[in-house]
Design an enzyme around this catalytic site. Structure first.
Site, PDB file in Angstrom:
ATOM      1  N   GLU A  72       0.883  -1.077  -0.075  1.00 29.35           N
ATOM      2  CA  GLU A  72       0.166   0.041   0.016  1.00 29.35           C
ATOM      3  C   GLU A  72       0.820   1.224  -0.042  1.00 29.35           C
ATOM      4  O   GLU A  72       1.652   1.531   0.802  1.00 29.35           O
ATOM      5  CB  GLU A  72      -0.951   0.024   0.990  1.00 29.35           C
ATOM      6  CG  GLU A  72      -1.909   1.238   1.119  1.00 29.35           C
ATOM      7  CD  GLU A  72      -2.758   1.347   2.343  1.00 29.35           C
ATOM      8  OE1 GLU A  72      -3.544   2.201   2.519  1.00 29.35           O
ATOM      9  OE2 GLU A  72      -2.828   0.298   3.157  1.00 29.35           O
ATOM     10  N   ASP A  97       4.967   5.047   3.510  1.00 30.23           N
ATOM     11  CA  ASP A  97       4.627   6.440   3.710  1.00 30.23           C
ATOM     12  C   ASP A  97       5.759   7.077   3.970  1.00 30.23           C
ATOM     13  O   ASP A  97       6.786   6.663   4.546  1.00 30.23           O
ATOM     14  CB  ASP A  97       3.382   6.818   4.480  1.00 30.23           C
ATOM     15  CG  ASP A  97       2.533   7.905   4.088  1.00 30.23           C
ATOM     16  OD1 ASP A  97       3.184   9.097   3.816  1.00 30.23           O
ATOM     17  OD2 ASP A  97       1.271   7.923   3.784  1.00 30.23           O
ATOM     18  N   ASP A 124      10.753   6.204  -0.022  1.00 32.70           N
ATOM     19  CA  ASP A 124      10.103   6.459  -1.340  1.00 32.70           C
ATOM     20  C   ASP A 124       9.826   5.114  -2.317  1.00 32.70           C
ATOM     21  O   ASP A 124      10.711   4.162  -2.262  1.00 32.70           O
ATOM     22  CB  ASP A 124      11.266   7.183  -2.395  1.00 32.70           C
ATOM     23  CG  ASP A 124      10.585   7.475  -3.709  1.00 32.70           C
ATOM     24  OD1 ASP A 124       9.577   6.840  -4.097  1.00 32.70           O
ATOM     25  OD2 ASP A 124      11.181   8.366  -4.561  1.00 32.70           O
ATOM     26  N   ASP A 147      -1.952  12.081  -4.287  1.00 35.28           N
ATOM     27  CA  ASP A 147      -1.987  13.393  -4.539  1.00 35.28           C
ATOM     28  C   ASP A 147      -2.085  13.633  -6.042  1.00 35.28           C
ATOM     29  O   ASP A 147      -1.606  13.042  -6.868  1.00 35.28           O
ATOM     30  CB  ASP A 147      -0.491  14.029  -4.225  1.00 35.28           C
ATOM     31  CG  ASP A 147      -0.601  15.694  -4.161  1.00 35.28           C
ATOM     32  OD1 ASP A 147      -1.228  16.166  -5.111  1.00 35.28           O
ATOM     33  OD2 ASP A 147       0.148  16.131  -3.314  1.00 35.28           O
ATOM     34  N   LYS A 151      -2.643  21.031 -10.968  1.00 34.96           N
ATOM     35  CA  LYS A 151      -1.991  22.015 -11.852  1.00 34.96           C
ATOM     36  C   LYS A 151      -1.421  21.332 -13.050  1.00 34.96           C
ATOM     37  O   LYS A 151      -0.534  20.407 -12.886  1.00 34.96           O
ATOM     38  CB  LYS A 151      -1.077  23.062 -11.290  1.00 34.96           C
ATOM     39  CG  LYS A 151      -1.799  23.953 -10.085  1.00 34.96           C
ATOM     40  CD  LYS A 151      -0.860  24.827  -9.576  1.00 34.96           C
ATOM     41  CE  LYS A 151      -1.417  25.718  -8.705  1.00 34.96           C
ATOM     42  NZ  LYS A 151      -0.589  26.640  -7.950  1.00 34.96           N
ATOM     43  N   ASP A 183     -10.885  10.887  -5.841  1.00 36.52           N
ATOM     44  CA  ASP A 183     -11.855  11.578  -5.995  1.00 36.52           C
ATOM     45  C   ASP A 183     -11.661  12.678  -7.108  1.00 36.52           C
ATOM     46  O   ASP A 183     -12.416  13.622  -6.888  1.00 36.52           O
ATOM     47  CB  ASP A 183     -12.242  12.139  -4.648  1.00 36.52           C
ATOM     48  CG  ASP A 183     -11.142  12.849  -4.079  1.00 36.52           C
ATOM     49  OD1 ASP A 183     -10.048  13.020  -4.272  1.00 36.52           O
ATOM     50  OD2 ASP A 183     -11.446  13.333  -2.784  1.00 36.52           O
ATOM     51  N   THR A 220     -13.547   5.673   4.377  1.00 37.76           N
ATOM     52  CA  THR A 220     -13.195   6.669   5.363  1.00 37.76           C
ATOM     53  C   THR A 220     -14.017   7.664   5.642  1.00 37.76           C
ATOM     54  O   THR A 220     -15.028   8.048   5.230  1.00 37.76           O
ATOM     55  CB  THR A 220     -11.800   7.321   4.956  1.00 37.76           C
ATOM     56  OG1 THR A 220     -11.765   8.165   3.790  1.00 37.76           O
ATOM     57  CG2 THR A 220     -10.642   6.184   4.505  1.00 37.76           C
ATOM     58  N   PHE A 222     -13.416  11.165   5.810  1.00 42.48           N
ATOM     59  CA  PHE A 222     -13.223  12.288   4.990  1.00 42.48           C
ATOM     60  C   PHE A 222     -13.852  11.789   3.607  1.00 42.48           C
ATOM     61  O   PHE A 222     -14.317  12.658   2.952  1.00 42.48           O
ATOM     62  CB  PHE A 222     -11.790  12.281   4.611  1.00 42.48           C
ATOM     63  CG  PHE A 222     -11.067  12.864   5.852  1.00 42.48           C
ATOM     64  CD1 PHE A 222     -11.284  14.290   6.427  1.00 42.48           C
ATOM     65  CD2 PHE A 222     -10.163  12.187   6.605  1.00 42.48           C
ATOM     66  CE1 PHE A 222     -10.736  14.682   7.564  1.00 42.48           C
ATOM     67  CE2 PHE A 222      -9.680  12.744   7.739  1.00 42.48           C
ATOM     68  CZ  PHE A 222      -9.906  13.917   8.241  1.00 42.48           C
ATOM     69  N   GLU A 223     -13.841  10.632   3.153  1.00 46.59           N
ATOM     70  CA  GLU A 223     -14.618  10.024   1.953  1.00 46.59           C
ATOM     71  C   GLU A 223     -15.916  10.440   2.077  1.00 46.59           C
ATOM     72  O   GLU A 223     -16.867  10.698   1.064  1.00 46.59           O
ATOM     73  CB  GLU A 223     -13.937   8.642   1.620  1.00 46.59           C
ATOM     74  CG  GLU A 223     -14.543   8.111   0.277  1.00 46.59           C
ATOM     75  CD  GLU A 223     -14.252   6.558   0.026  1.00 46.59           C
ATOM     76  OE1 GLU A 223     -14.766   6.224  -0.960  1.00 46.59           O
ATOM     77  OE2 GLU A 223     -13.302   6.055   0.642  1.00 46.59           O
TER      78      GLU A 223
END
Length: 241
Positions: A72, A97, A124, A147, A151, A183, A220, A222-223
């Protein structure tokens, strides 16, 4: 921040090791006392630095050479990872992470809930995939809400690109499930495009599109808040050929 070997290193691979554009930005957030305690106590057994200096023996890392292991990439504060580990104790989760508070929180949750199938990698994931994992050693890959780099000039920083899929194809065993979720619709479309075009992967959806959220990926907080606001989450489920 931590004594050598007793916690995650600040720059495990060394700034000289990588010159490529990275898909993540290290965050310097405050580590709570509970997170620091978990890191100091549990890191020597359940954590490792991604330094690119040697191969990771997953059987030894999880103390079970027969345990299938899923990688993951990016787990935030680790709540969803801990839930997945609890619901599937016969699968090891190698969670990677660069966020120290999240690393400490996941270790704390793993200990609190008696989860023996979670290991935490610091650094990484590209270095891990390229230099430290044996061919065919992973039974799955999860990339949840990376992420989106919205832009246009930053799109080159997005993780899920053809080059990343080339790299992941080596450690992924035939039939390994690749599960991505986002999302951000433009990024979802890009993921679908590059995964569909890559000869090493096939969509599990007969219609070649996005998949419903499987029960194995927890919803989650937040989701859920985003869904209440009308946001859409896109899941992609592909298999390694």
């Amino acid at each position: 921040m931590f004594p050598p070997g007793q916690g995650p290193a600040a720059d495990p691979a060394g700034s000289h090791h990588e010159r490529r554009i990275r898909s993540f930005q290290p965050r310097r957030s405050r580590v709570t006392a509970g997170q620091r305690d978990a890191l100091l106590r549990l890191w020597p057994e359940w954590g490792f630095d991604i330094d690119g200096l040697g191969h990771v023996d997953l059987g030894a890392l999880f103390s079970d050479p027969e345990l299938p292991v899923v990688l993951e990439i990016g787990f935030g504060m680790g709540e969803a990872t801990a839930r997945m580990a609890a619901e599937d104790p016969d699968t090891g989760i190698l969670a990677v992470d660069v966020h120290t508070p999240g690393q400490g929180n996941l270790l704390r949750l793993a200990e609190r809930n008696g989860l023996r199938n979670v290991r935490v990698g610091n650094g990484d994931a590209i270095i891990l995939l390229r230099e430290m994992l044996a061919p065919g050693s992973l039974s799955g890959l999860r990339v949840y809400f990376p992420d989106p780099w919205p832009k246009k000039r930053h799109h080159k920083r997005r993780l899920v690109q053809p080059e990343f899929l080339d790299l992941a194809a080596g450690p992924l065993a035939p039939g390994a499930l690749v599960h991505c979720a986002t999302d951000w619709e433009p990024y979802a479309e890009q993921m679908l495009e590059v995964l569909t075009a890559h000869p090493g992967y096939e969509n599990t959806r007969p219609d070649g599109g996005f998949a419903p959220r499987p029960p194995s990926r927890p919803l989650t907080r937040f989701e859920g808040q985003g869904l209440d606001k009308g946001h859409r989450v896109y899941d992609l489920l592909f298999r390694r050929r």
